[in-house]
Structure formats: structure tokens, C-alpha cells
Design a protein around this motif. Sequence first.
Motif, PDB file in Angstrom:
ATOM      1  N   UNK A 188       0.740  -1.180   0.254  1.00  0.00           N
ATOM      2  CA  UNK A 188      -0.200   0.206  -0.455  1.00  0.00           C
ATOM      3  C   UNK A 188       0.661   1.416  -0.145  1.00  0.00           C
ATOM      4  N   UNK A 189       2.025   1.301   0.866  1.00  0.00           N
ATOM      5  CA  UNK A 189       2.839   2.141   1.303  1.00  0.00           C
ATOM      6  C   UNK A 189       3.282   2.469  -0.358  1.00  0.00           C
ATOM      7  N   UNK A 190       4.031   1.558  -0.984  1.00  0.00           N
ATOM      8  CA  UNK A 190       4.538   1.984  -2.614  1.00  0.00           C
ATOM      9  C   UNK A 190       3.213   2.692  -2.958  1.00  0.00           C
ATOM     10  N   UNK A 191       2.040   1.516  -3.246  1.00  0.00           N
ATOM     11  CA  UNK A 191       1.101   2.149  -4.251  1.00  0.00           C
ATOM     12  C   UNK A 191       1.230   4.098  -4.275  1.00  0.00           C
ATOM     13  N   UNK A 192       0.662   3.942  -2.584  1.00  0.00           N
ATOM     14  CA  UNK A 192       0.538   5.480  -2.442  1.00  0.00           C
ATOM     15  C   UNK A 192       1.869   6.317  -2.950  1.00  0.00           C
ATOM     16  N   UNK A 193       2.880   5.343  -3.026  1.00  0.00           N
ATOM     17  CA  UNK A 193       3.856   6.700  -2.535  1.00  0.00           C
ATOM     18  C   UNK A 193       3.696   7.372  -4.383  1.00  0.00           C
TER      19      UNK A 193
END
Length: 177
Positions: A42-47
Motif C-alpha cells: 500500500x505504501x509503495x502504491x501511494x508513494x
Amino acid sequence: MSIDKEIVKDFVNESKTLIEDLIDLLEGIEGDFSQVQKLADYGNGVDRIMGGAKSLALSASSDHAVHLISDYTALCKAVGYKASQIKDNEQLFDVCVATLLDGSETLSTLLDRIEEPLSALKNSIPQAFIDRLRWVSGKFSDDVSMSVGTGKAAEDEVGKQKLKQNEIDDLLKKLGL
């Protein structure tokens, strides 16, 4: 300075597709603590959304919504990465997933309204979400990383950033919240 409307439209469309994927990911792990590490995805996607917003912000006027979206996604990213490191606290995991689901839906709304004045957009972020975000971010100690390492120990120690509580508070302030 103004941003090319076509580039903004492409950014919004790509971001909305990413948000759909992120919501699917969150709904897929909701209530399943064994999948806590997927919050790093999730963090990678929102990044990716944050990176696009930051790039657009370089050519935007200071009152353009893309600045708000950039800061907002930074908060979502920090919570996602920090939550991916939760150990032995299923309730906190559940609260983080619910918070990120709400946050992702609000992000989608912000993107829909990207052409509106910044003040109107700030008012569209629910106070209940901000309160929950503050509560959740306060549950993480300052030694929890806001990024995910690559596995190479020496590189990780240099490249890993810690997002301290005061930095989260600063982001919230920057958002005007």
C-alpha cells in the motif's frame, strides 16, 4: 505558473486506477493480521501517487491542489509503511487498515476536485479522519521506519528514513489541519 491541464488529467486518471488497486488490496487484507506486511505494498502504491503529485507541484502555483495531494499522500504512505511493521497488535492493524481505506477514498475525492480552490479541498478532508490519523500515528514509536528497506543491511541503514511524530504533525499542519 500553470500546469498543463492534459497532464493533470493523466495524473488524476492514473492515480484513480492506483487507488482502486490500493482499496482492493486493503479490502483483501482487512481482518487478516497475517497479511500485515502487505501494507508496505500500500505504501509503495501511494508513494507513486505522491511522486506524481510532487512532480506536478514543481510547475504549479502555490495554491494548486496538487500540493495538498502531495502532502496528503505522504501521510498515507507513512501510515502504510509504519503499519506494515506492526507486531502482535491485531486491533491496531485493523484500525490502520480502516483508516487507510477512508484515507484512500478521501484521496479519490481530492483528485476528483483537483481544479477547485485549495481552501475548499482542505475542508473536504473529514475531521474524523484527521483525528484517527493523529491517534494512529501516535501509536508508532519514532524508531519505526516510514520506508521499506531493500534487504541490503548497510544500504538500508543509510537509506531508511524515520518519520518522527513531530514530522507527521508538521505534515498535518502543512495541510492546514
